[in-house]
Design an enzyme around this catalytic site. Structure first.
Site, PDB file in Angstrom:
ATOM      1  N   TYR A 269      36.037  41.220  41.709  1.00  0.00           N
ATOM      2  CA  TYR A 269      36.380  39.832  41.952  1.00  0.00           C
ATOM      3  C   TYR A 269      35.447  38.855  41.225  1.00  0.00           C
ATOM      4  CZ  TYR A 269      38.783  41.592  46.202  1.00  0.00           C
ATOM      5  OH  TYR A 269      39.593  42.243  47.083  1.00  0.00           O
ATOM      6  N   THR A 306      43.966  45.404  39.629  1.00  0.00           N
ATOM      7  CA  THR A 306      43.021  44.418  40.154  1.00  0.00           C
ATOM      8  C   THR A 306      42.509  44.829  41.524  1.00  0.00           C
ATOM      9  OG1 THR A 306      44.571  43.050  41.424  1.00  0.00           O
ATOM     10  CG2 THR A 306      44.420  42.625  39.048  1.00  0.00           C
ATOM     11  N   ASP A 307      41.352  44.301  41.892  1.00  0.00           N
ATOM     12  CA  ASP A 307      40.932  44.407  43.283  1.00  0.00           C
ATOM     13  C   ASP A 307      41.949  43.652  44.137  1.00  0.00           C
ATOM     14  OD1 ASP A 307      39.386  45.066  45.499  1.00  0.00           O
ATOM     15  OD2 ASP A 307      37.515  44.657  44.452  1.00  0.00           O
ATOM     16  N   PHE A 308      41.930  43.911  45.427  1.00  0.00           N
ATOM     17  CA  PHE A 308      43.047  43.465  46.266  1.00  0.00           C
ATOM     18  C   PHE A 308      42.993  41.960  46.569  1.00  0.00           C
ATOM     19  CE2 PHE A 308      44.786  47.514  48.380  1.00  0.00           C
ATOM     20  CZ  PHE A 308      44.775  48.154  47.166  1.00  0.00           C
ATOM     21  N   LEU A 310      44.296  38.978  44.608  1.00  0.00           N
ATOM     22  CA  LEU A 310      43.983  37.935  43.633  1.00  0.00           C
ATOM     23  C   LEU A 310      45.073  36.880  43.518  1.00  0.00           C
ATOM     24  CD1 LEU A 310      41.741  39.938  42.855  1.00  0.00           C
ATOM     25  CD2 LEU A 310      42.185  39.404  40.473  1.00  0.00           C
TER      26      LEU A 310
END
Length: 613
Positions: A269, A306-308, A310
């Protein structure tokens, strides 16, 4: 009569590239867009579908996501036992098989084998064997043990249908206040990347195939140096800083995992501040970070997820809104963020189940369908290589007999003991049968080792288990993250020092991140660190039934002033640490000596000699 000819994508004898191309040519835009979402789902304890959001992290409705939205990558947010989980998985694959093209589902999971109780970064075990945190493997420093652990994960995951691990973390834990330190292998740049690479190699095997668990290594290009130690899940932790100029050292830790063929990579992030050539936006939004540094420079052509969270704000129980972690681009709407991520080279949106955002971008002429095909091809390639098109199902009986298998549990228990680290010692091991006062330890468990007494004044020794200090946050979900100060609250410090002045006191501290505890180092009769251990594991070490082998995977600073003055991106090197990176008393040369036991018969104990940097 000739057997009917298989369509190319269903023919296992054809090359995977040909099968992928054939399937892509048959898919609608909506079906392709579904592949670009990687959504969290929940499971009922008896293995049923959950169709409404539950828990602290919103979860996707299972049936709608698979049947109507065409999602085929789901991450499991549930500590469900092996039998029900296997049944759920097979029902899920049945649902997918009834779709127009019969594309199977890839189930992923955060770590499920440790003591970490943060539901946003790990999953309660659900019966899996119990091992130390990754920090414990950093403390042991044994690559072969990491490989053994990964083989156990692979066996237990595949038994219940989990075919992708959203781990390991290859981050270098240089900022001691950072909450995610517990999931790393530590701060030693000569060790972290090597252990992460070994982990990926054993999860996936020599090549990604039907027996593999695909690995999603995170958090590219290194998530450790958070400004002030604040975590990037939250708006007070948006920035990553590099006052010592160590950006490249953090990125370096990912290269062994990339060389091992990691199936997927997850950027973090955080937004880098003051790094030449990089925009001050979340890593996944920067084309130079993904399409440039990862794909162009490292030659990586796997999935980037992606990280969760976004794109979409989360509405938590009670109505609290947890903003999407779109740092640096908060002003953009959901479609504009998705457009920026696709342009950066991202393939999947973690934690999202909104494929309509993608289809709208294409039908509106803002993204070409060819670009969507590029990401869909990468995702499908992983599904084909894992053999999910040939056999997506699992055997419930095998799941039940595999998860938590006796030899797996024994290996995990042994690793917990090996990872423990002697920091100071003048009394260990304690003599069997001594009078023992305990705090933070189950008295019934301790009674197998000693005579338990109710008062320190009646004890020969005291044993206390504590957790590394942190400053509790009041609001959810931030309350799950151990952040802030590393020193003991005054009342806890005073109590422990009073106890140590009353009776020789052994203190065991669970180090999920470094601790500022110079007083305990000075006054405790022995100071021991664990990295996720049961009471019986700690007692085995304290009473000499097991040998601790750990060396600190990070340093323990002298003071909060030293922490605050230390560059967030520098591994070790704070002013006058209580214990440096790599400290630990040698346990290999213990020598027996006889001391009187409380009943008058001899008892054997050992004495630790020396320390190793």
């Amino acid at each position: 009569m000739l057997a009917p000819m298989l369509v190319p994508y269903k023919d296992p004898d054809r090359p995977i590239e040909e099968r992928v191309a054939d399937l892509l040519g048959r898919m609608t835009l909506a079906e392709k867009a579904g592949l670009l979402c990687h959504a969290p789902v929940a499971v009922t304890p008896d293995g049923g579908f959950v169709e409404e959001s539950v828990g602290i992290m919103p979860t996707a409705p299972t049936t709608e996501s698979v049947r109507d939205k065409h999602l085929r990558c789901l991450t499991l947010m549930a500590p469900v036992a092996a039998g029900p989980l296997a049944r759920w998985h097979n029902r899920l694959q049945d649902l997918a098989a009834r779709s127009r093209l019969g594309i199977p589902v890839l189930v992923s999971s955060d770590p499920r084998h440790s003591a970490n109780d943060n539901p946003l970064t790990s999953v309660a075990d659900g019966g899996c064997s119990r091992w130390p945190e990754p920090l414990g493997f950093g403390a042991i420093g044994d690559e072969q043990l990491v490989r053994e652990f990964a083989r156990v994960i692979r066996a237990e995951y595949t038994a219940v249908g989990i075919r992708m691990a959203t781990h390991p973390m290859a981050d270098l834990a240089t900022e001691p206040r950072w909450a995610r330190t517990v999931g790393t292998f530590g701060a030693d740049p000569d060790l972290v990347g090597r252990l992460a690479g070994a982990y990926v190699e054993e999860l996936q095997g020599p090549r990604l195939g039907p027996g593999s668990v695909a690995s999603m290594v995170k958090h590219w290009p290194g998530a450790g140096p958070q400004a002030g130690g604040e975590d990037a899940h939250f708006a007070n932790g948006t920035d990553q800083v590099y006052p010592a100029g160590r950006f490249e050292q953090h990125l370096d830790q990912f290269r062994p995992s990339l060389r091992a063929g990691a199936a997927a990579v997850m950027p973090y992030y955080g937004r880098p501040v003051g790094v030449p050539g990089l925009a001050e936006v979340g890593f996944a939004f920067d084309r130079e970070v993904v399409a440039g540094r990862l794909r162009r420079d490292e030659g990586y052509d796997g999935v980037v997820c992606t990280d969760f969270g976004l794109l979409t704000d989360s509405v938590l129980p009670g109505g609290t809104v947890w903003p999407a972690r779109a740092w640096g681009v908060e002003h953009l709407d959901r479609a504009e963020r998705a457009l920026m991520l696709l342009d950066a080279g991202v393939d999947q949106f973690g934690g999202e189940w909104c494929p309509e955002v993608i289809t709208d971008l294409v039908t509106g002429g803002r993204v070409s369908e060819t670009r969507i095909d590029e990401s869909a091809r990468r995702v499908l390639t992983v599904l084909f290589r894992l053999g999910l098109f040939e056999n997506p199902y699992v055997d419930e009986e095998i799941a039940v007999t595999t998860v938590g298998r006796e030899d797996f549990a024994a290996a995990g228990a042994a690793a917990q003991r090996r990872a423990m680290t002697l920091l100071t010692d003048s009394v260990l091991p304690l003599p069997s049968g001594c009078r023992l006062y305990v705090e933070g330890v189950d008295a019934g468990t301790a009674a197998a080792y000693a005579t338990i007494v109710d008062s320190p004044a009646d004890a020969d020794y005291a044993l206390v288990r504590i957790a590394a200090p942190y400053a509790p946050r009041r609001t959810l979900p931030e309350a799950f993250f151990h952040q802030g100060r590393l020193d003991l609250p005054e009342d806890e410090r005073a109590h422990l020092l009073e106890l140590a002045a009353t009776v020789p006191t052994v203190v065991d501290v669970f180090l999920d991140r470094p601790a500022v505890i110079p007083e305990l180092a000075e006054h405790a009769a022995a100071l021991v660190a664990d990295f996720g251990a049961t009471d019986d594991a700690v007692l085995d070490v304290v009473f000499g039934h097991a040998r601790p082998e750990g060396r600190l995977p990070f340093e323990l600073p002298r003071s909060m002033a030293a922490v605050e003055a230390h560059p967030e991106d520098l591994p070790g090197g704070s002013a006058d640490p209580v214990f440096p990176l790599g400290h630990g008393l040698e346990a290999t040369n213990w020598r027996p000596r006889t001391v009187p036991a409380v009943d008058g018969t001899p008892a054997v104990r050992n004495e630790a000699k020396g320390a190793r940097r």
